[in-house]
Structure formats: structure tokens, C-alpha cells
Design a protein around this motif. Structure first.
Motif, short mmCIF file in Angstrom:
data_model
loop_
_atom_site.label_atom_id
_atom_site.label_comp_id
_atom_site.label_asym_id
_atom_site.label_seq_id
_atom_site.Cartn_x
_atom_site.Cartn_y
_atom_site.Cartn_z
N TYR A 165 89.35 -14.97 45.83
CA TYR A 165 90.24 -15.25 46.95
C TYR A 165 90.01 -14.39 48.20
CZ TYR A 165 92.66 -17.88 43.38
OH TYR A 165 92.94 -18.77 42.39
N TYR A 166 89.27 -13.31 48.06
CA TYR A 166 89.16 -12.38 49.19
C TYR A 166 87.72 -11.93 49.45
CZ TYR A 166 94.19 -12.11 48.26
OH TYR A 166 95.52 -12.42 48.05
N THR A 167 86.75 -12.78 49.14
CA THR A 167 85.35 -12.40 49.35
C THR A 167 85.04 -12.04 50.81
OG1 THR A 167 84.29 -13.38 47.41
CG2 THR A 167 83.01 -13.37 49.42
N PRO A 168 85.53 -12.78 51.82
CA PRO A 168 85.24 -12.37 53.21
C PRO A 168 85.72 -10.96 53.52
CG PRO A 168 86.03 -14.63 53.17
CD PRO A 168 86.23 -14.08 51.78
N TRP A 169 86.89 -10.60 53.01
CA TRP A 169 87.41 -9.23 53.19
C TRP A 169 86.48 -8.23 52.53
CZ3 TRP A 169 89.05 -5.64 49.50
CH2 TRP A 169 89.69 -4.51 50.00
N LEU A 170 86.06 -8.52 51.30
CA LEU A 170 85.18 -7.60 50.58
C LEU A 170 83.87 -7.40 51.33
CD1 LEU A 170 84.40 -5.94 48.08
CD2 LEU A 170 83.60 -8.06 47.03
N LEU A 171 83.28 -8.47 51.83
CA LEU A 171 82.02 -8.36 52.56
C LEU A 171 82.19 -7.49 53.81
CD1 LEU A 171 80.72 -12.04 52.28
CD2 LEU A 171 80.03 -10.05 50.92
N ASN A 172 83.33 -7.63 54.48
CA ASN A 172 83.61 -6.76 55.63
C ASN A 172 83.72 -5.30 55.22
OD1 ASN A 172 83.62 -8.79 57.58
ND2 ASN A 172 85.80 -9.23 57.30
N ARG A 173 84.35 -5.05 54.08
CA ARG A 173 84.52 -3.67 53.62
C ARG A 173 83.17 -3.05 53.26
NH1 ARG A 173 86.80 -1.54 55.87
NH2 ARG A 173 87.12 -3.28 57.22
N LYS B 109 103.68 -15.66 49.04
CA LYS B 109 104.40 -15.02 50.14
C LYS B 109 103.61 -13.86 50.72
CE LYS B 109 108.81 -16.21 47.92
NZ LYS B 109 110.03 -15.67 47.25
N VAL B 110 103.06 -13.02 49.86
CA VAL B 110 102.38 -11.81 50.36
C VAL B 110 101.02 -12.12 50.97
CG1 VAL B 110 103.54 -10.35 48.67
CG2 VAL B 110 101.27 -11.25 48.15
N ILE B 111 100.45 -13.31 50.70
CA ILE B 111 99.16 -13.67 51.29
C ILE B 111 99.25 -13.67 52.81
CG2 ILE B 111 99.61 -16.15 51.25
CD1 ILE B 111 96.24 -14.42 50.59
N LYS B 112 100.44 -13.84 53.34
CA LYS B 112 100.62 -13.81 54.79
C LYS B 112 100.31 -12.44 55.37
CE LYS B 112 104.25 -17.33 54.46
NZ LYS B 112 105.70 -17.64 54.65
N LEU B 113 100.32 -11.41 54.53
CA LEU B 113 100.02 -10.05 54.99
C LEU B 113 98.51 -9.79 55.04
CD1 LEU B 113 102.66 -8.11 52.83
CD2 LEU B 113 102.85 -8.74 55.24
N HIS B 114 97.72 -10.68 54.46
CA HIS B 114 96.28 -10.44 54.38
C HIS B 114 95.59 -10.64 55.71
CE1 HIS B 114 92.24 -10.22 52.85
NE2 HIS B 114 91.98 -11.44 53.28
N ASP B 115 94.77 -9.69 56.08
CA ASP B 115 93.92 -9.76 57.27
C ASP B 115 92.53 -9.32 56.82
OD1 ASP B 115 92.51 -9.46 59.61
OD2 ASP B 115 93.92 -8.07 60.56
N GLU B 116 91.57 -10.23 56.85
CA GLU B 116 90.24 -9.92 56.34
C GLU B 116 89.53 -8.84 57.14
OE1 GLU B 116 87.21 -13.25 58.09
OE2 GLU B 116 88.57 -13.89 56.48
N LYS B 117 90.07 -8.47 58.30
CA LYS B 117 89.48 -7.40 59.10
C LYS B 117 90.12 -6.05 58.81
CE LYS B 117 86.85 -10.24 61.46
NZ LYS B 117 85.39 -10.25 61.28
N SER B 118 91.22 -6.03 58.05
CA SER B 118 91.94 -4.79 57.76
C SER B 118 91.27 -4.02 56.63
CB SER B 118 93.39 -5.09 57.37
OG SER B 118 94.05 -3.92 56.91
N PRO B 119 91.27 -2.69 56.68
CA PRO B 119 90.75 -1.91 55.56
C PRO B 119 91.59 -2.07 54.29
CG PRO B 119 90.81 -0.58 57.55
CD PRO B 119 91.58 -1.83 57.84
N LEU B 120 92.86 -2.47 54.44
CA LEU B 120 93.74 -2.74 53.30
C LEU B 120 93.69 -4.22 52.95
CD1 LEU B 120 96.89 -0.67 54.29
CD2 LEU B 120 95.68 -0.43 52.11
N LEU B 121 93.72 -4.52 51.66
CA LEU B 121 93.72 -5.93 51.26
C LEU B 121 94.95 -6.64 51.79
CD1 LEU B 121 92.18 -8.05 49.51
CD2 LEU B 121 93.81 -7.52 47.70
N LEU B 122 96.10 -5.96 51.74
CA LEU B 122 97.34 -6.52 52.26
C LEU B 122 97.89 -5.62 53.36
CD1 LEU B 122 99.21 -7.61 48.99
CD2 LEU B 122 97.83 -9.03 50.51
N GLY B 123 98.09 -6.19 54.53
CA GLY B 123 98.71 -5.46 55.62
C GLY B 123 97.79 -4.46 56.29
N HIS B 124 98.41 -3.55 57.03
CA HIS B 124 97.68 -2.54 57.79
C HIS B 124 98.31 -1.18 57.55
CE1 HIS B 124 96.85 -6.34 59.89
NE2 HIS B 124 95.71 -5.77 60.26
#
Length: 312
Positions: free
Chosen positions: A14-22, A271-286
Motif C-alpha cells: 500500500y505504500y511503495t511510492p512512500w518507501l521509494l522516496n524514503r 480513516k487514518v489513510i487520510k494522514l498519509h503523505d508519500e513525501k513525508s518522512p513519516l508514514l502517517l502525518g508529519h
């Protein structure tokens, strides 16, 4: 340092783009789930990571990138494929779809870096001992040539599992023996090395080997390096794995598996998926102003290479 990419949630699926950015930026933040004001900065630079430890029920989203990751890092892939259908694992691919993905994964990174996880084993009116053994045999014949070994465990009846899946039937001693005998015999017939997970019980008499899914033996076989003799200290009871640092977050897996250990309730991730930003260092939120950001020292578990006269 071993980086866990899948202990708290299915990052690969579900979060491969975020992982690649990290991986590109060389670090990630991980919020302490029990002291949430504490956020750890973890290096993801290849020289600081002994192993990227993946665990997923669907590697398809990362297939086009896993070859490059494998060149840059030591990796170990836990691939969970169970007997359950959409009635229990609502958003997980079918067995045959998963095997096709596994074939591609094995061709790309090699079978020595892949562990097939058949867990958790649980019983219901539909998923009986006989159903498990029939399905395990069907899968083992196809999967054995593609993986290093198979790992299974019996379901842990946490309170949230009891609440979310009341139809689970408790194991009897007879149930366990029939499963152990059957899994052991099938594994032997398929030339599949099978071991248990998260238990201190010995099942060796059933041709099932001792527990531990991230051990020195497994890591050394996968990476052809020597790991230090680090005491196993996992997150589950009776876990014998080398310690790792998780970059995920609980309550964020969207697979909606009814037995899930990592989500309190099945509807929370939506609900919490709304906190996800694939550019953030945190998986959820900032990062928040009142957060305590802690720089984590990268401690290697790999023994330094020994220099000999033959190296000169």
C-alpha cells in the motif's frame, strides 16, 4: 541495523511510492506507538542498513523496483500466502495470483532471499484441519522451488482478534497434532524446509524445525556475510528474531484481514489513510512542533570482513 518494512503494516502493498522516496532520501521517521511524542530518525543509507526486512501479502506494487533495491541493499522477503479467501482476507490477492507474483519475485532476487509465511493458522467451520492440509499441499508443490523455506504459526488470540473474529474455533491438542503431522509430511514430500514461528515448543519429531524467521542462519544464507551473535528479541511472545527497527505505523494496513494483529478495528485504516503523505518522512502525518525527534545510531550486526594475506 535491520530495518523492518512490514511489521506494523503492509508497506509494500500500500505504500511503495512512500518507501521509494524514503530510500532515495536516505532516512525515515518512525513514531513510537507507545510514547507518541517520541519520533526516531532512522538512516536508510545502504551503508547503515544490514538488511531491509520485507513482509507483505502482495509484492506486485514493488516488482519493478525490487531488483534495483536488491542491488543496493541486503534484503529478505517474507511473502505471506495463506489458505484464506475474501471472507477473511478481504483485499488480498488469490492464491494463484500470489504464486504468479512470487514466481517473478523469485526470478528477480533469488529464492535464497524469500521466506513463505503460511500464518496465522486458525480454525473456523469453513477452514478446518483438512482444508488447511489440502490447501497447504496445493501451495507447497508450487512454492517449494521458489523459496528458501516456509514459516508458519498458530494464531495468537489477542483480545482484538477475539472481538474481530469470534468465529475462530480454539485448537484442541488433537487438531494441532494432525496439522503438525500433515504439514511435516507434505513439506518432506515437497522438499520444503518448514519451521515454526513464535513458539518455544519443539516440533522436530514432525519434521518441522525450530522457530525464528530473522535469524543469523537465514540472514547469512541470504546475504553471504557473517552476522554477529545477537540475542533474539522480537516483538511477539516467544519470538527469536534479531532485533529490527520498524518504519511503519499500526492501524494503517488496508487489507482488512479479520484476524489482523496490527489494526485495532478493521475500519480504522480507512480513516487514518487520510494522514498519509508519500513525501513525508513519516508514514502517517508529519512531524509536530511538540515532537521529540531522536537521532538513532546505526549499529551494525554484520561482522567486519577479516583481512588476510591473500587480500594483498
Amino acid at each position: 541495523m535491520i530495518i523492518n518494512v512490514g511489521g506494523r503494516t503492509d508497506i509494500v502493498n500500500y505504500y511503495t511510492p512512500w518507501l521509494l522516496n524514503r530510500l532515495k532520501e536516505g532516512f525515515a521517521y518512525s513514531r513510537n506507538p507507545f510514547a507518541r511524542e517520541n519520533v526516531y530518525k532512522l538512516s536508510l543509507k545502504p551503508e547503515d542498513v544490514d538488511c531491509l526486512l520485507f513482509c507483505s501479502k502482495n509484492y506486485r506494487p514493488i516488482l519493478d523496483h525490487i531488483g534495483k533495491i536488491d542491488k543496493d541493499y541486503n534484503i529478505l522477503c517474507n511473502y505471506t500466502i495463506t489458505a484464506y479467501g475474501k471472507d477473511i482476507e478481504l483485499k488480498v490477492p488469490t492464491i494463484d495470483q500470489s504464486v504468479k507474483t512470487l514466481e517473478r519475485l523469485s526470478d528477480t532476487v533469488g529464492r535464497n532471499k524469500i521466506l513463505w509465511r503460511y500464518d496465522p493458522i486458525l480454525l473456523t467451520d469453513k477452514y478446518t484441519v483438512e482444508r488447511h492440509l489440502e490447501t497447504f499441499e496445493y501451495m507447497a508443490e508450487k512454492i517449494a522451488p521458489l523459496v528458501y523455506r516456509c514459516i508458519f504459526s498458530f494464531v495468537d488470540m489477542y483480545k482484538k482478534v477475539e472481538e474481530n473474529m469470534p468465529e475462530i474455533i480454539p485448537f484442541t491438542d488433537e487438531d494441532k497434532v494432525r496439522l503438525l503431522k500433515g504439514i511435516g509430511e507434505i513439506s518432506k514430500n515437497c522438499n520444503l524446509y518448514t519451521q515454526s514461528c513464535a513458539t518455544d515448543e519443539s516440533y522436530e519429531k514432525y519434521n518441522i524445525h525450530a522457530a525464528g524467521c530473522t535469524t543469523r542462519e537465514i540472514l547469512e544464507h541470504a546475504h553471504n556475510v557473517v552476522y554477529k551473535n545477537v540475542r533474539g528479541r522480537g516483538i511477539r511472545k516467544n519470538c527469536h528474531c534479531i532485533p529490527s527497527r520498524d518504519i511503519g505505523a499500526y492501524n494503517s494496513c488496508l487489507s482488512e484481514c479479520k484476524y489482523c494483529y496490527a489494526n485495532r478495528k478493521p475500519d480504522i485504516p480507512r480513516k487514518v489513510i487520510k494522514l498519509h503523505d508519500e513525501k513525508s518522512p513519516l508514514l502517517l502525518g508529519h512531524l509536530r512542533p511538540d515532537d521529540n525527534l531522536i537521532e538513532t545510531k546505526a549499529i551494525s550486526y554484520i561482522e567486519p570482513m577479516q583481512t588476510t594475506l591473500f587480500d594483498f
